[in-house]
Design an enzyme around this catalytic site. Structure first.
Site, PDB file in Angstrom:
ATOM      1  N   THR A   1      -3.159   1.560  -7.534  1.00 40.64           N
ATOM      2  CA  THR A   1      -3.709  -0.164  -7.366  1.00 40.64           C
ATOM      3  C   THR A   1      -5.136   0.099  -6.961  1.00 40.64           C
ATOM      4  O   THR A   1      -5.597   1.200  -6.599  1.00 40.64           O
ATOM      5  CB  THR A   1      -2.875  -0.665  -6.548  1.00 40.64           C
ATOM      6  OG1 THR A   1      -1.726  -0.748  -7.082  1.00 40.64           O
ATOM      7  CG2 THR A   1      -3.443  -2.063  -6.479  1.00 40.64           C
TER       8      THR A   1
ATOM      9  N   GLY B   1      -2.075   1.094  -2.304  1.00 41.67           N
ATOM     10  CA  GLY B   1      -1.432   1.908  -1.500  1.00 41.67           C
ATOM     11  C   GLY B   1      -0.078   1.539  -1.468  1.00 41.67           C
ATOM     12  O   GLY B   1       0.638   2.027  -0.194  1.00 41.67           O
ATOM     13  N   GLY B   2       0.613   0.789  -2.404  1.00 41.76           N
ATOM     14  CA  GLY B   2       2.118   0.634  -2.124  1.00 41.76           C
ATOM     15  C   GLY B   2       2.444  -0.107  -0.988  1.00 41.76           C
ATOM     16  O   GLY B   2       1.575  -1.110  -0.431  1.00 41.76           O
TER      17      GLY B   2
HETATM   18  N1  GLY Z   1       2.506  -2.336  -8.503  1.00 40.04           N
HETATM   19  C1  GLY Z   1       2.208  -2.163  -7.083  1.00 40.04           C
HETATM   20  C2  GLY Z   1       2.430  -3.726  -6.204  1.00 40.04           C
HETATM   21  O1  GLY Z   1       1.998  -4.729  -6.938  1.00 40.04           O
HETATM   22  O2  GLY Z   1       2.439  -3.568  -5.117  1.00 40.04           O
END
Ligand code: GLY
Length: 575
Positions: A386, A477-478
């Site tokens: 991201t 960063g998740g």
């Molecule tokens: N794909 C990572 C998020 O949206 O949290």
């Protein structure tokens, strides 16, 4: 005894609020129309600042501001340029979430998150033995949600920008057509995902020129994406969701085993939602509502912490309380949350100061609560993908935008003839009950896939307003996004400028696994010892995140824009 009694108080609060305040935010997808002058700032900066993960993108945004664009035109330029130069993290095959603050005081959350196609079939994500099929969840067209970013870009231009799309998309189109030198991070991302890229001919053609990953410094062109962006510039959202590009996307996806239809693309809708606003000790934090879980968690943590004066505590005790608040917010993190257009969520409870007060009573002042002593929930693991950027323009318009294609290089699937790298966002759904996704995330029914539904996100774009300062904050960063943003907000409140916020060392606790992840140098030895004695398990981890922050000190009228020093390709710049 004290602990179990206090925990019962929290549970009582929980039961009370779930019974009286079960609420969903189902705002209409129309521009916010009622000005909230209360949030308009009396002053204007007179100059602008942008911080993004790639210097081409920051320069693109500044170029569009110099053409007379505002922060939202600049945001279009930054997002579209990132799609070209940082495709491993975000792009027009993915989606974004944005908190916007207009100079007139209006604030809105733009949800351009991907959606599940109408033909989504949970069985596609199981193998013949009923075990999760991780390949379908993460690679190729079945892993891709219907992209939201092109519609989000068109929406920003139509409702918030000053310039036509052809001006705000011009830098990205030029860079894609004339070429750029990929940075080390992109080169490494392609090498990391080479095996999967090789499965799709159009992906090989785009990412493995000369049948191998590009090298740093090699000039690299992306003519197909340039053409797709041109069509978006000429025809607005129809340039992507109808006609030539849409036809190629659907054909490519279906030929490779996916299930998209023309109707999925045509019917994609950007959603405007009311942001979450939390007041914390004289600061006003404007952050992401569902389908992000991030803003709810940040608000819950701040509400818990608002009962303490952290400035009066030594570092170990202050950190202990922040960890305990993180632990409790993450316990709630994904149990209840999903797409607000599909699920009812106890947001009034989760955001209530009374609920936070109940949770606060379960925190011991100098002893860690084992996560196993809290009622069971689900755990999440950090992911490191991201991207985020922040903008403040000369008039005081602000954009905090987090964008993603999910895992590094998304699905690795490029739709032939479009230059569009598709996301693998379907993995953010709870595809298989009680089986973890790529971040170790176990989902609840609230986040089960359904036609047209948005998958839960951790993206937490945020803006913090203090008595005389503003900070535009966010990071990839998740699940660590949430704790990075929280620590960024606390650092801002401590008086740090943009450079200080992005450089600050990080720690992270997410309920399960029951440990504190710690960046090198985050705690001095005495603090680390004290935390360990309180019962916290500290785990050294490599640095994480890529925070991009702009701050504005209203009294001195000083703007600061800073990109995270953990990676070299970012740029924060004021002009
Ligand atoms: N794909 C990572 C998020 O949206 O949290």
């Amino acid at each position: 005894m004290t602990f179990s009694l206090n925990w019962r108080v929290a549970l009582l609060g929980f039961v009370f609020f779930t019974s009286v305040a079960f609420a969903a935010d189902t705002r209409p997808s129309a521009p916010v129309s009622s000005p909230s002058a209360a949030h308009a700032l009396a002053q204007r900066p007179g100059h602008a600042g942008i911080a993004s993960a790639n210097f081409h993108a920051t320069e693109a945004g500044l170029e569009v501001l110099a053409k007379g664009g505002n922060a939202f035109d600049a945001a279009i330029a930054v997002a579209s340029t990132l799609s070209v130069v940082e495709p491993e993290s975000s792009g027009i095959g993915g989606g974004f979430m944005a908190v916007l603050h207009r100079a007139d005081g209006r604030e809105v959350f733009i949800d351009a998150r991907e959606t599940a196609p109408a033909a989504v079939n949970p069985k596609d994500y199981l193998d013949k033995d009923g075990e999760p099929n991780r390949d379908n969840a993460l690679n190729g067209p079945l892993s891709a949600g219907i992209p939201g970013e092109p519609a989000g870009i068109a929406w920003l231009a139509e409702h918030y920008g000053k310039l036509p799309l052809k001006d705000s998309l011009a830098p990205a189109i030029r860079i894609a057509r004339d070429g750029f030198e990929p940075d080390g991070r992109l080169v490494n991302a392609i090498a990391e995902r080479e095996k999967d890229i090789r499965r799709w001919p159009a992906s090989v053609a785009k990412y493995l020129p000369d049948d191998k990953p590009p090298v740093q410094g090699q000039l690299w062109r992306d003519p197909d994406q340039a053409r797709t962006l041109e069509l978006l510039a000429e025809r607005g959202r129809d340039g992507f969701y109808k006609g030539e590009v849409a036809g190629k996307l659907v054909n490519a996806v279906r030929a490779a085993g996916g299930n998209w239809t023309a109707k999925d693309l045509e019917s994609y809708q950007v959603k405007e939602r009311t942001p979450i606003v939390v007041d914390y000790r004289g600061y006003r934090v404007v952050t992401a509502p569902p389908a992000s879980s991030g803003g709810v968690a940040v608000a819950e943590i701040l509400n818990i912490l608002s009962g303490y004066d952290l400035t009066k505590l030594d570092e170990a005790h202050r950190t202990h309380l922040v960890i305990e608040a993180m632990r409790r917010a993450f316990r709630d993190h994904n149990d209840y949350l999903g797409d607000p257009d599909f699920v009812k969520m106890p947001l009034d409870m989760l955001l209530s100061p009374y609920y936070a007060a109940g949770l606060r009573m379960t925190i011991l002042p100098d002893k860690a609560t084992p996560s196993s002593m809290l009622p069971a929930s689900i755990g999440v693991d950090p992911g490191m993908h991201t991207t985020h950027f922040s903008v403040i323009d000369k008039d005081g318009n602000m954009a905090s935008i987090t964008l993603t294609v999910n895992y590094t290089m998304g699905s690795t699937f490029v739709a032939a003839g479009t230059g569009v790298l598709l996301n693998d966002e379907m993995d953010d759904f709870a595809l298989v009950p009680n089986k973890p996704n790529v971040y170790g995330l176990l989902g609840s029914a609230a986040n089960a896939p359904a036609p047209g539904k948005r998958m839960l996100s951790s993206m937490t774009p945020s803006i913090v307003f203090g008595p005389d300062r503003v900070g535009v904050i966010g990071s990839p960063g998740g699940s660590t996004i949430i704790t990075q943003v929280l620590e960024g907000i606390l650092a801002f409140i401590d008086g740090k400028d943009a450079q200080g916020i992005v450089a600050q060392k990080r720690f992270h606790h997410q309920y399960m696994p029951d440990r504190v992840d710690v960046e090198p140098g985050a705690f001095d030895p005495a603090t680390a010892d004290a935390l360990t004695r309180m019962g916290h398990t500290l785990k050294d981890r490599s640095p994480w995140g890529f925070m991009n922050v702009v701050t504005w000190d209203i009294r001195s009228n000083k703007l600061d824009a800073a990109s995270d020093p953990r990676r070299e390709s970012g740029l924060g710049k004021v002009q």
